[in-house]
Write an enzyme that holds these catalytic residues in place. Structure first.
Site, PDB file in Angstrom:
ATOM      1  N   ARG A  85     -17.041  67.055  -9.543  1.00  0.00           N
ATOM      2  CA  ARG A  85     -16.825  65.606  -9.666  1.00  0.00           C
ATOM      3  C   ARG A  85     -15.395  65.275  -9.257  1.00  0.00           C
ATOM      4  NH1 ARG A  85     -20.058  63.579  -9.109  1.00  0.00           N
ATOM      5  NH2 ARG A  85     -21.461  63.731 -10.878  1.00  0.00           N
ATOM      6  N   GLU A  89     -14.451  59.526  -8.505  1.00  0.00           N
ATOM      7  CA  GLU A  89     -15.654  59.182  -9.286  1.00  0.00           C
ATOM      8  C   GLU A  89     -15.516  59.635 -10.742  1.00  0.00           C
ATOM      9  OE1 GLU A  89     -19.318  58.746  -7.714  1.00  0.00           O
ATOM     10  OE2 GLU A  89     -18.640  58.491  -5.657  1.00  0.00           O
ATOM     11  N   HIS A 146     -20.700  57.006  -9.230  1.00  0.00           N
ATOM     12  CA  HIS A 146     -20.139  56.558 -10.503  1.00  0.00           C
ATOM     13  C   HIS A 146     -19.311  55.317 -10.304  1.00  0.00           C
ATOM     14  CE1 HIS A 146     -21.230  60.563 -11.669  1.00  0.00           C
ATOM     15  NE2 HIS A 146     -20.974  60.272 -12.921  1.00  0.00           N
ATOM     16  N   LYS A 173     -28.963  59.517  -8.672  1.00  0.00           N
ATOM     17  CA  LYS A 173     -28.321  59.295  -9.978  1.00  0.00           C
ATOM     18  C   LYS A 173     -27.193  58.277  -9.869  1.00  0.00           C
ATOM     19  CE  LYS A 173     -25.557  62.611 -11.327  1.00  0.00           C
ATOM     20  NZ  LYS A 173     -24.971  63.836 -11.906  1.00  0.00           N
ATOM     21  N   SER A 235     -18.684  65.042 -21.166  1.00  0.00           N
ATOM     22  CA  SER A 235     -18.104  65.014 -19.818  1.00  0.00           C
ATOM     23  C   SER A 235     -17.993  63.584 -19.308  1.00  0.00           C
ATOM     24  CB  SER A 235     -18.940  65.853 -18.851  1.00  0.00           C
ATOM     25  OG  SER A 235     -20.187  65.253 -18.622  1.00  0.00           O
TER      26      SER A 235
HETATM   27  O1  LIG Z   1     -23.149  62.297 -13.160  1.00  0.00           O
HETATM   28  C1  LIG Z   1     -23.070  62.672 -14.313  1.00  0.00           C
HETATM   29  C2  LIG Z   1     -23.407  61.784 -15.417  1.00  0.00           C
HETATM   30  C3  LIG Z   1     -22.252  61.661 -16.383  1.00  0.00           C
HETATM   31  O2  LIG Z   1     -21.200  60.963 -15.755  1.00  0.00           O
HETATM   32  C4  LIG Z   1     -22.685  60.820 -17.602  1.00  0.00           C
HETATM   33  O3  LIG Z   1     -22.305  59.648 -17.647  1.00  0.00           O
HETATM   34  O4  LIG Z   1     -23.379  61.353 -18.469  1.00  0.00           O
HETATM   35  C5  LIG Z   1     -21.796  63.038 -16.807  1.00  0.00           C
HETATM   36  C6  LIG Z   1     -21.416  63.920 -15.635  1.00  0.00           C
HETATM   37  O5  LIG Z   1     -21.047  65.219 -16.100  1.00  0.00           O
HETATM   38  C7  LIG Z   1     -22.551  64.011 -14.663  1.00  0.00           C
HETATM   39  O6  LIG Z   1     -22.144  64.704 -13.512  1.00  0.00           O
END
Ligand SMILES: O=C1C[C@@](O)(C(=O)O)C[C@@H](O)[C@@H]1O
Length: 256
Positions: A85, A89, A146, A173, A235
């Site tokens: 990540r 983001e 994100h 996602k 996270s």
């Molecule tokens: O993309 C996601 C979703 C996330 O950001 C969450 O909001 O739970 C948590 C991250 O670790 C994961 O990669």
């Protein structure tokens, strides 16, 4: 022919069919901490996410490959999602597009991971290179996006999810930050529209932070196939304990 959603099968887990998949991140900086975190997660996660951006040697492909092999061995068949990540983001690493693609391809080709996360807004050729390398190895691609600053309008959320699908993602996602309860409804409404009208792939959507917790619990009702819960360390803002998450999901599942 009617549109169907193709579930993603990784080891014994099917994402996009039946009860929502619970994904638990591990964020240790060292092999020792990661080992402790995976031991704590055992039996509580359907899929474990390794947040490679937290790893102290994320720039060393040999170390990354060795660590992914160690995690896979300890997980004994629980599927592993590898995620780098970037700071754009909300992650821990600043990395250019080529290095990002090299690292994610190395993870996809490691033979230890079942899924890789790809930030779909990075350079198009980098994204295409990762998707091709992952698919050549039978590794599923989780395209991601994100928004930590806010919640885009519904049409924009749907458009982003459709772009991920068009890029060849196996799972699409998006995580957005709500400023109001209306924003949480926007995320859920976008999920519902994407799921009912356009999705050919499973979706994972969430509204982050305290206001958004309801989306992590009830997302499946609107079309989200998986949800992130935590064991010890979150996270992202708004993740709740994985055991509590599982029991609430069971209540909803029984009711449905
Ligand atoms: O993309 C996601 C979703 C996330 O950001 C969450 O909001 O739970 C948590 C991250 O670790 C994961 O990669």
């Amino acid at each position: 022919m009617g549109r169907t959603i193709t579930p993603v099968r990784v080891a014994d887990v099917t994402i996009g069919e039946g009860a929502p998949t619970i994904i638990v991140p591990v964020t240790g900086r060292t092999p020792e901490v990661l080992r402790e975190q995976v031991a704590a997660v055992a039996g509580r996660a359907d899929v474990v996410e390794w947040r490679v951006d937290f790893f102290h040697a994320a720039d060393d492909h040999d170390a990354v490959r060795a660590q992914s092999a160690a995690l896979a061995e300890q997980l004994q068949g629980t599927p592993l999602l590898a995620t780098c990540r970037t700071s754009d983001e909300g992650g821990e690493i600043e990395i250019d597009d080529d290095a990002y693609a090299d690292l994610t391809v190395a993870l996809a080709e490691s033979g230890s991971v079942h899924l890789v996360d790809v930030e779909y807004r990075r350079d198009r050729s980098a994204v295409e290179r990762i998707v091709a390398a992952a698919h050549a190895r039978g590794v599923a691609v989780v395209a991601s996006n994100h928004d930590f600053d806010g919640t885009p309008p519904k049409d924009e959320i749907v458009a982003r999810l459709r772009q991920m699908q068009d890029l060849g993602a196996d799972i699409c996602k998006i995580a957005v930050m709500p400023r109001s309860t209306g924003d949480v409804l926007t995320l859920l409404d976008a999920t519902r529209t994407m799921h009912e009208e356009y999705a050919e792939r499973p979706l994972i959507t969430m509204s982050m932070g305290g206001l958004g917790v309801v989306s992590r619990i009830a997302g499946q009702v609107f079309g989200s196939a998986a949800t992130f819960g935590m064991v010890g360390t979150a996270s992202a803002p708004g993740q709740i304990d994985a055991d509590e998450l599982r029991s609430v999901l069971e209540v909803l599942h029984r009711a449905g």
